[in-house]
Design a protein around this motif. Structure first.
Motif, PDB file in Angstrom:
ATOM      1  N   PRO A 131      38.563  28.932  82.420  1.00 47.16           N
ATOM      2  CA  PRO A 131      38.270  30.190  83.103  1.00 47.16           C
ATOM      3  C   PRO A 131      38.321  30.017  84.620  1.00 47.16           C
ATOM      4  O   PRO A 131      37.915  28.984  85.157  1.00 47.16           O
ATOM      5  CB  PRO A 131      36.856  30.533  82.627  1.00 47.16           C
ATOM      6  N   HIS A 186      39.530  35.380  85.378  1.00 48.44           N
ATOM      7  CA  HIS A 186      38.495  36.395  85.167  1.00 48.44           C
ATOM      8  C   HIS A 186      38.663  37.556  86.125  1.00 48.44           C
ATOM      9  O   HIS A 186      38.548  38.728  85.740  1.00 48.44           O
ATOM     10  CB  HIS A 186      37.112  35.765  85.333  1.00 48.44           C
ATOM     11  N   ASP A 187      38.941  37.226  87.389  1.00 46.12           N
ATOM     12  CA  ASP A 187      39.064  38.271  88.400  1.00 46.12           C
ATOM     13  C   ASP A 187      39.756  37.711  89.631  1.00 46.12           C
ATOM     14  O   ASP A 187      39.694  36.504  89.902  1.00 46.12           O
ATOM     15  CB  ASP A 187      37.678  38.801  88.790  1.00 46.12           C
ATOM     16  N   ASP A 224      28.739  36.690  88.904  1.00 47.62           N
ATOM     17  CA  ASP A 224      29.413  37.458  87.854  1.00 47.62           C
ATOM     18  C   ASP A 224      30.330  36.544  87.048  1.00 47.62           C
ATOM     19  O   ASP A 224      30.391  36.628  85.809  1.00 47.62           O
ATOM     20  CB  ASP A 224      30.204  38.607  88.474  1.00 47.62           C
ATOM     21  N   PHE A 225      31.048  35.664  87.732  1.00 52.08           N
ATOM     22  CA  PHE A 225      31.947  34.729  87.064  1.00 52.08           C
ATOM     23  C   PHE A 225      31.170  33.752  86.180  1.00 52.08           C
ATOM     24  O   PHE A 225      31.549  33.492  85.033  1.00 52.08           O
ATOM     25  CB  PHE A 225      32.757  33.969  88.120  1.00 52.08           C
ATOM     26  N   THR A 265      28.287  34.238  84.816  1.00 60.45           N
ATOM     27  CA  THR A 265      27.806  34.983  83.662  1.00 60.45           C
ATOM     28  C   THR A 265      28.916  35.146  82.637  1.00 60.45           C
ATOM     29  O   THR A 265      28.686  35.045  81.419  1.00 60.45           O
ATOM     30  CB  THR A 265      27.270  36.351  84.093  1.00 60.45           C
ATOM     31  N   HIS A 266      30.129  35.365  83.121  1.00 61.54           N
ATOM     32  CA  HIS A 266      31.286  35.457  82.223  1.00 61.54           C
ATOM     33  C   HIS A 266      31.508  34.136  81.491  1.00 61.54           C
ATOM     34  O   HIS A 266      31.817  34.126  80.298  1.00 61.54           O
ATOM     35  CB  HIS A 266      32.536  35.806  83.038  1.00 61.54           C
TER      36      HIS A 266
END
Length: 328
Positions: free
Chosen positions: A262, A291-292, A317-318, A320-321
């Motif tokens: 990821p 992821h983003d 956020d990453f 948590t992903h």
């Protein structure tokens, strides 16, 4: 910064590195860029620790308080990735999430490409994954941007070293402001070119005032650590650039290989990097588990310092992903 931030030295991969660390939990390694140090992550330690992570930022080899090997060839990406893997093990961990900014990003991306068994997720700030060698070699950038391109200028032994070491606080003041989103002359990102007969700092005048995200205390924190190496204050840092061609040669066997963990990419829309002509390959073709890709409006090159709140939010956020919600 939280008072629980601690400092120590570790011996890894044949070099002595200074590290700063805070928090307990899964390991997140923070890799600074050029010409910075652990201090560039000062706004990330607390946020990561509060979220239940162990944040560790080394001064990478050749930088600040860490050892500066004298041999130019001791600064290849294979050496730098070796430092990362050895540091994970020295810290008593099996794996880490690695976050890199500027030159730290190629180290992070390459580590993830070569050792997905050790790097469970990766984030790059500013520099996208340019595989397998981390950066476009001088043989290509010379044709694209000319002899004055800053990476070509840095190839000359001792030249940029002396320019930057002459006034270390002034060098940081000029560079940090000059490549930031607050520099009014940098509204439209463009390749950084050194005019014939001048130095890089000649293209970056003293700022009339420091931007809100940068204080004189910050400048002194960088300057004091780099001054430990005297007239060679920046030589270790420039030696990273002097191995770009070598990196592409050494990593040629991995051409065509991608990153299988990821990933997150963050860049400012006023970062000079956005004007460079890198390989015309979509990020997702190199990093299928992206992821983003976050673009920060008005932000220049010093991503996590200029926009700490936004960068921290993107990192958390990453994570948590990657890990899912936690009660840590």
């Amino acid at each position: 910064m939280d008072s629980s931030l601690t400092h120590r030295f570790v011996d890894v991969n044949g070099v002595r590195l200074h590290i700063a660390e805070q928090g307990e939990g899964p390991l997140v390694l923070l890799l600074h860029g050029w010409p910075e140090s652990w201090y560039s992550w000062r706004h990330q330690f607390g946020a990561l620790a509060a979220a239940g992570y162990r944040a560790v930022a080394p001064d990478q080899r050749g930088y600040a308080r860490s050892e500066q090997p004298p041999d130019v060839t001791s600064y290849t990406l294979l050496h730098l990735v070796g430092d990362v893997i050895a540091l994970i093990e020295e810290l008593g961990e099996e794996q880490a999430v690695v976050v890199g900014h500027d030159w730290g990003a190629p180290v992070a991306w390459t580590a993830a490409m070569l050792r997905p068994d050790k790097i469970r997720a990766v984030a790059g700030l500013s520099i996208p994954p340019i595989l397998p060698g981390g950066m476009v070699p001088p043989s290509v950038t010379r044709t694209q941007y000319g002899e004055g391109f800053y990476q070509i200028y840095f190839q000359q032994p001792g030249v940029a070293d002396a320019e930057f070491a002459k006034d270390i606080p002034g060098s940081f003041r000029r560079l940090l402001f000059g490549a930031s989103g607050d520099n009014p002359l940098g509204g439209k990102p463009r390749p950084l070119v050194v005019p014939d007969g001048l130095g890089l700092l000649d293209t970056m005048p003293e700022p009339p005032a420091l931007p809100a995200w940068l204080t004189e205390e910050d400048i002194q924190a960088y300057a004091e650590d780099f001054a430990l190496h005297g007239e060679h204050a920046f030589t270790g840092a420039f030696n990273w650039y002097r191995n770009i061609e070598r990196n592409n040669e050494l990593l040629a066997p991995f051409r065509g290989r991608g990153i299988d963990v990821p990933a997150l990419y963050v860049v400012g829309d006023r970062d000079m990097v956005t004007a460079l002509r890198g390989p015309d390959t979509p990020l997702t073709a190199v990093v299928p588990q992206l992821h983003d890709a976050v673009v920060l409006p008005g932000c220049g090159h010093w991503t996590q310092q200029e926009r700490p709140t936004e960068v921290n939010a993107a990192l958390l956020d990453f994570l948590t992903h990657v890990d899912g919600p936690t009660d840590r």
